[in-house]
Every structure is written in structure tokens, then in C-alpha cells.
Design a protein around this motif. Structure first.
Motif, PDB file in Angstrom:
ATOM      1  N   UNK A  33       0.839  -1.203   0.000  1.00 16.35           N
ATOM      2  CA  UNK A  33       0.000   0.000   0.000  1.00 16.35           C
ATOM      3  C   UNK A  33       0.872   1.251   0.000  1.00 16.35           C
ATOM      4  N   UNK A  34       1.900   1.257   0.818  1.00 17.89           N
ATOM      5  CA  UNK A  34       2.789   2.422   0.911  1.00 17.89           C
ATOM      6  C   UNK A  34       3.561   2.608  -0.400  1.00 17.89           C
ATOM      7  N   UNK A  35       4.048   1.513  -0.976  1.00 17.55           N
ATOM      8  CA  UNK A  35       4.775   1.615  -2.242  1.00 17.55           C
ATOM      9  C   UNK A  35       3.857   2.090  -3.366  1.00 17.55           C
ATOM     10  N   UNK A  36       2.633   1.591  -3.376  1.00 16.04           N
ATOM     11  CA  UNK A  36       1.666   2.035  -4.386  1.00 16.04           C
ATOM     12  C   UNK A  36       1.437   3.543  -4.269  1.00 16.04           C
ATOM     13  N   UNK A  37       1.296   4.036  -3.044  1.00 10.52           N
ATOM     14  CA  UNK A  37       1.111   5.476  -2.836  1.00 10.52           C
ATOM     15  C   UNK A  37       2.312   6.253  -3.354  1.00 10.52           C
ATOM     16  N   UNK A  38       3.508   5.770  -3.073  1.00 12.78           N
ATOM     17  CA  UNK A  38       4.717   6.457  -3.523  1.00 12.78           C
ATOM     18  C   UNK A  38       4.814   6.479  -5.051  1.00 12.78           C
ATOM     19  N   UNK A  39       4.236   5.458  -5.691  1.00 11.52           N
ATOM     20  CA  UNK A  39       4.237   5.392  -7.155  1.00 11.52           C
ATOM     21  C   UNK A  39       3.045   6.123  -7.762  1.00 11.52           C
ATOM     22  N   UNK A  40       2.135   6.610  -6.912  1.00  8.47           N
ATOM     23  CA  UNK A  40       0.975   7.340  -7.405  1.00  8.47           C
ATOM     24  C   UNK A  40      -0.060   6.444  -8.058  1.00  8.47           C
ATOM     25  N   UNK A  41      -0.224   5.233  -7.522  1.00 10.60           N
ATOM     26  CA  UNK A  41      -1.204   4.305  -8.084  1.00 10.60           C
ATOM     27  C   UNK A  41      -1.961   3.629  -6.953  1.00 10.60           C
ATOM     28  N   UNK A  42      -3.051   2.986  -7.304  1.00 10.68           N
ATOM     29  CA  UNK A  42      -3.823   2.266  -6.304  1.00 10.68           C
ATOM     30  C   UNK A  42      -3.115   0.973  -5.915  1.00 10.68           C
ATOM     31  N   UNK A  59       8.688  -0.614 -17.291  1.00 13.08           N
ATOM     32  CA  UNK A  59       8.548   0.778 -16.856  1.00 13.08           C
ATOM     33  C   UNK A  59       8.183   0.818 -15.373  1.00 13.08           C
ATOM     34  N   UNK A  60       7.269  -0.055 -14.946  1.00 12.67           N
ATOM     35  CA  UNK A  60       6.900  -0.175 -13.533  1.00 12.67           C
ATOM     36  C   UNK A  60       8.137  -0.509 -12.706  1.00 12.67           C
ATOM     37  N   UNK A  61       8.935  -1.446 -13.186  1.00  7.05           N
ATOM     38  CA  UNK A  61      10.149  -1.858 -12.492  1.00  7.05           C
ATOM     39  C   UNK A  61      11.099  -0.675 -12.310  1.00  7.05           C
ATOM     40  N   UNK A  62      11.282   0.119 -13.359  1.00  9.71           N
ATOM     41  CA  UNK A  62      12.175   1.281 -13.298  1.00  9.71           C
ATOM     42  C   UNK A  62      11.667   2.306 -12.289  1.00  9.71           C
ATOM     43  N   UNK A  63      10.362   2.540 -12.272  1.00  4.34           N
ATOM     44  CA  UNK A  63       9.780   3.495 -11.314  1.00  4.34           C
ATOM     45  C   UNK A  63       9.940   2.986  -9.888  1.00  4.34           C
ATOM     46  N   UNK A  64       9.736   1.681  -9.693  1.00  5.19           N
ATOM     47  CA  UNK A  64       9.876   1.083  -8.360  1.00  5.19           C
ATOM     48  C   UNK A  64      11.334   1.177  -7.889  1.00  5.19           C
ATOM     49  N   UNK A  65      12.265   0.912  -8.780  1.00  5.91           N
ATOM     50  CA  UNK A  65      13.687   1.033  -8.436  1.00  5.91           C
ATOM     51  C   UNK A  65      14.007   2.458  -7.991  1.00  5.91           C
ATOM     52  N   UNK A  67      11.918   4.731  -6.705  1.00  8.36           N
ATOM     53  CA  UNK A  67      11.286   4.995  -5.406  1.00  8.36           C
ATOM     54  C   UNK A  67      12.070   4.342  -4.265  1.00  8.36           C
ATOM     55  N   UNK A  68      12.606   3.156  -4.527  1.00  6.85           N
ATOM     56  CA  UNK A  68      13.339   2.428  -3.495  1.00  6.85           C
ATOM     57  C   UNK A  68      14.811   2.830  -3.422  1.00  6.85           C
ATOM     58  N   UNK A  69      15.240   3.705  -4.324  1.00  6.36           N
ATOM     59  CA  UNK A  69      16.629   4.149  -4.320  1.00  6.36           C
ATOM     60  C   UNK A  69      17.603   3.078  -4.786  1.00  6.36           C
ATOM     61  N   UNK A  70      17.139   2.216  -5.678  1.00  2.00           N
ATOM     62  CA  UNK A  70      17.983   1.144  -6.205  1.00  2.00           C
ATOM     63  C   UNK A  70      18.574   1.574  -7.540  1.00  2.00           C
ATOM     64  N   UNK A  71      19.693   0.994  -7.901  1.00  4.68           N
ATOM     65  CA  UNK A  71      20.304   1.324  -9.186  1.00  4.68           C
ATOM     66  C   UNK A  71      19.421   0.842 -10.331  1.00  4.68           C
ATOM     67  N   UNK A  72      19.525   1.508 -11.459  1.00  8.57           N
ATOM     68  CA  UNK A  72      18.730   1.163 -12.631  1.00  8.57           C
ATOM     69  C   UNK A  72      18.909  -0.284 -13.061  1.00  8.57           C
ATOM     70  N   UNK A  73      17.846  -0.878 -13.513  1.00  5.89           N
ATOM     71  CA  UNK A  73      17.818  -2.272 -13.972  1.00  5.89           C
ATOM     72  C   UNK A  73      18.146  -3.284 -12.877  1.00  5.89           C
ATOM     73  N   UNK A  74      17.974  -2.894 -11.632  1.00  6.99           N
ATOM     74  CA  UNK A  74      18.238  -3.799 -10.497  1.00  6.99           C
ATOM     75  C   UNK A  74      17.404  -5.067 -10.618  1.00  6.99           C
ATOM     76  N   UNK A  75      16.093  -4.908 -10.872  1.00  3.36           N
ATOM     77  CA  UNK A  75      15.198  -6.070 -10.940  1.00  3.36           C
ATOM     78  C   UNK A  75      15.309  -6.816 -12.268  1.00  3.36           C
TER      79      UNK A  75
END
Length: 130
Positions: A33-42, A59-65, A67-75
Motif C-alpha cells: 500500500x505504501x509503495x503504491x502510494x509512492x508510485x501514485x497508483x492504487x 517501466x513499472x520496475x524502473x519506477x519502483x527502483x 522509489x526504493x533508491x535502487x540502481x537502474x535495472x536492479x530487478x
């Protein structure tokens, strides 16, 4: 006869990325829920992404990275190897402490590292119950 390398399709890449995201989120114990809020989605949309029910997973993966302060293409890394926050904290503690710490000092250092992980992960201005 030459041996063919197995093909790695775009869909395989997307599925591996989703698997990596889910392994990471479970391991870290982060609130959807908190991550969804940070991403601006339900929360529902967030869950749909995690279950592969939506397109634009990369694209979702890149946005999540981000928000979490992870390096690009981490996932998306095909050699993804999740390490828990606890194992990362132990490594950080070893790097920080070049000398010998007492058991109390070591526990204090671990607690400080846990707190700093939370501060980096969650916006301290967000006072919701999530």
C-alpha cells in the motif's frame, strides 16, 4: 552439430523481472500500500503489476527502483541474487567497524543500520497507517 543456446524472449525477461521484484518485496517486508502510494497508483494496480496482469512491467520496475533508491535495472538483472537487508546490514557493520565492538556496541550498530534503512525506504512525512 552445434549446440543452440536457449532463447531468452522479451516475455521471459518480463517474467524474470516480476519474479525478482516479488522476491525482493517479500524479503524486505515492504508494504504494498505504501509503495503504491509512492508510485501514485492504487494498491490494486500495484498488485496487478506484481501478478503480471498489466503491461509496461519494465517501466513499472524502473519506477519502483527509483522509489526504493535502487540502481537502474536492479530487478531486470538476469543474474539477480537477492540479499536480505539483514545480510546487507551485517556487511555494512563489518565495513564500518574496523575494530572490535562489544556485543552491546554491535547490537547498537545493527539497530542504527535498521533505522537508517527505514528512513531511506519510507517518507517520514507520510503518517498513514500503512
Amino acid at each position: 552439430m552445434t549446440k543452440k543456446e536457449p532463447s531468452y524472449s522479451f516475455e521471459d525477461h518480463v517474467q524474470q523481472t516480476l519474479k525478482n521484484i516479488n522476491v525482493f518485496l517479500r524479503g524486505e517486508g515492504l508494504k504494498r500500500k505504501r509503495l503504491a502510494q509512492k508510485l501514485g497508483m492504487s494498491e490494486s494496480n500495484f498488485s496487478d503489476y506484481l501478478q503480471g496482469k498489466r503491461s509496461n512491467v519494465l517501466e513499472f520496475s524502473a519506477r519502483l527502483e527509483e522509489v526504493l533508491g535502487l540502481e537502474g535495472n536492479y530487478f531486470a538483472d538476469p543474474d539477480f541474487a537477492y540479499r536480505s537487508a539483514e545480510s546487507k546490514q551485517e556487511q555494512q557493520a563489518m565495513i564500518i567497524s574496523k575494530g572490535n565492538l562489544s556485543p552491546e556496541g554491535e547490537e547498537g550498530l545493527h539497530q542504527l543500520l535498521r533505522i537508517s534503512e527505514l528512513v531511506e525506504t519510507y517518507d517520514v512525512e507520510d503518517h498513514s497507517d500503512a
